[in-house]
Design an enzyme around this catalytic site. Structure first.
Site, short mmCIF file in Angstrom:
data_model
loop_
_atom_site.label_atom_id
_atom_site.label_comp_id
_atom_site.label_asym_id
_atom_site.label_seq_id
_atom_site.Cartn_x
_atom_site.Cartn_y
_atom_site.Cartn_z
N HIS A 114 0.76 -1.31 -0.09
CA HIS A 114 0.09 -0.25 0.10
C HIS A 114 0.78 1.28 -0.01
O HIS A 114 2.09 1.06 0.24
CB HIS A 114 -0.83 -0.21 1.44
CG HIS A 114 -0.04 0.00 2.53
ND1 HIS A 114 0.39 1.04 3.04
CD2 HIS A 114 0.03 -1.00 3.37
CE1 HIS A 114 0.93 0.65 4.19
NE2 HIS A 114 0.91 -0.51 4.32
N GLU A 129 -1.89 -7.26 7.75
CA GLU A 129 -0.90 -6.98 8.36
C GLU A 129 -0.79 -7.80 9.75
O GLU A 129 -1.85 -7.99 10.05
CB GLU A 129 -0.42 -5.55 8.57
CG GLU A 129 0.94 -5.19 9.01
CD GLU A 129 2.31 -5.86 8.46
OE1 GLU A 129 2.38 -7.09 8.51
OE2 GLU A 129 2.99 -5.09 7.70
#
Length: 414
Positions: free
Chosen positions: A219, A295
């Site tokens: 990202h 994550e």
């Protein structure tokens, strides 16, 4: 294999307190003539089903036997009818979580060297006790230790077997070999499925068909990125910064120019969804969310810099840096992350066979995809650099091999 090869018995078991719930496995390698315990292996594996734990126990037992003698003939004894029948080839493996585990087990020894036998639970007490010791250790936030195990001590010793002290010393030495084999992951098994011909390795083979390619996009930046703060799935879920939106758009432009992306999958966290949305809008594709590629949950360290973490949690940080099985306080270990990333990878490969898929995710999952493709040890996670909005890529072939094509490419941001 020579005519004088050794023989081992592998007994394995796994359990889950909840199914799925807190799970662990146990396995032991025995001398068939004396009943002597040659090696033991056990591990708490977090939340899993009974069947997953049983397969993990089988893999651990086979690796422990392989560490002792890769040419040995193996007789596997388990009280799981499912695993025995599936590994014997009599039952089909329908559940997607079981297929990669069964495939992994088959790579450790050539098929002809291993036979499978179902035994009643009461005859599998050694492995069962090891599995329960592992789950008990996990309940206390620890991992199983061979030196603390009493699993074999209540199993009657066969006539001619060595005394318990000698057996325990031998098992401890075998357990050390087993741990070394397990720590190496797939590299503990043959580099390719046992018995496979040399020409099956990706990069040195004939036409293996169109690979499934996962294009891994980290990202864009968030407000936490420049100061390198721990930002996982257990924190504030920050959105992209202005620079992060710019990076996402540059990535979208680059993928549009290439014209190869056929599907987009994203982590559920906001920074990934926003990055994926920029690409999806540019390409006219939908975004599919996969919880398994979120994550790491960094627990109490969320929002802290490395220096702040070292000041406040010095012992915990040292332990975390030393072992992928150690989790931050209240967080998640890299070993747990690897298991869910591997499960997501397998689902992606099944759902998008032969396609090029953009996977928008985070630092740890991207590094884990690459690590698993290379067969590299867990500590390699600390030896890869991954910038915001960087692109990596792994191609997966029909024979099970993988090829890392790209790592940390940021040329689209220049």
């Amino acid at each position: 294999m020579t005519g004088t090869s050794r023989s081992f018995i592998v007994e394995a078991d796994g359990g889950s307190r909840g199914n799925p719930g807190p799970a662990g496995y146990g396995a032991c390698v025995l001398d068939p003539a004396t009943g002597e315990t040659l090696a033991e292996a056990a591990e708490y594996i977090g939340t899993a089903t009974n069947n997953v734990a049983e397969y993990r126990g089988l893999i651990a037992g086979l690796r422990a036997a392989h560490a002792l003698d890769p040419e040995a003939r193996i007789r596997v004894r388990m009280d799981s009818k499912l695993v025995v029948e599936q590994m014997s080839g009599r039952w089909k493996i329908k559940h997607p979580d079981m297929r990669p585990l069964a495939a992994e087990a088959r790579t450790i020894f050539p098929v002809g060297q291993v036979t499978y036998e179902w035994i009643p639970r009461e005859k599998n007490k050694h492995a069962d006790r090891l599995a329960n010791e592992a789950m008990d250790a996990g309940k206390k936030g620890k991992q199983w230790e061979a030196s603390q195990s009493r699993a074999a001590l209540t199993v009657p010793a066969p006539a001619g077997a060595p005394d318990r002290a000698t057996a325990r010393e031998a098992a401890a030495r075998g357990a050390e070999s087993a741990r070394a084999a397990l720590a190496a992951g797939r590299s503990a098994a043959p580099a390719e499925p046992a018995g496979a011909k040399e020409e099956t390795s990706a990069g040195w083979s004939g036409d293996l068909g169109t690979p499934t390619t996962l294009v891994l996009l980290r990202h864009g930046e968030t407000p936490l990125t420049p100061s390198k703060r721990f930002s996982g799935s257990g924190g504030t879920d920050p959105e992209l910064s202005e620079k992060g939106h710019w990076q996402a758009q540059r990535a979208a432009d680059a993928f549009a120019a290439r014209g190869t992306i056929q599907a987009i999958v994203s982590s559920p966290l906001a920074r990934c969804r926003q990055t994926a949305a920029a690409v999806a809008t540019r390409l006219g594709l939908d975004v599919h969310i996969d919880e398994g590629i979120r994550e790491t949950d960094f627990g109490a360290w969320e929002g802290l810099t490395f220096g702040e973490t070292k000041d406040r949690y010095p012992a915990e940080l040292d332990a975390w840096l030393a072992s992928a099985k150690v989790a931050p306080p209240g967080g998640e270990s890299f070993a747990s992350v690897a298991r869910r990333v591997a499960a997501s990878r397998d689902k992606l490969l099944a759902s998008y066979a032969g396609q090029t898929v953009l996977v928008v995710t985070h630092v740890t999952p991207v590094k884990t995809f690459v690590r698993l493709a290379l067969g590299a040890p867990p500590e390699s996670l600390f030896r890869m650099e991954l910038s915001a909005a960087a692109v990596s890529a792994v191609a997966y072939y029909g024979d099970g091999n993988a090829s890392v094509r790209l790592l940390n490419d940021t040329s689209h941001l220049r």
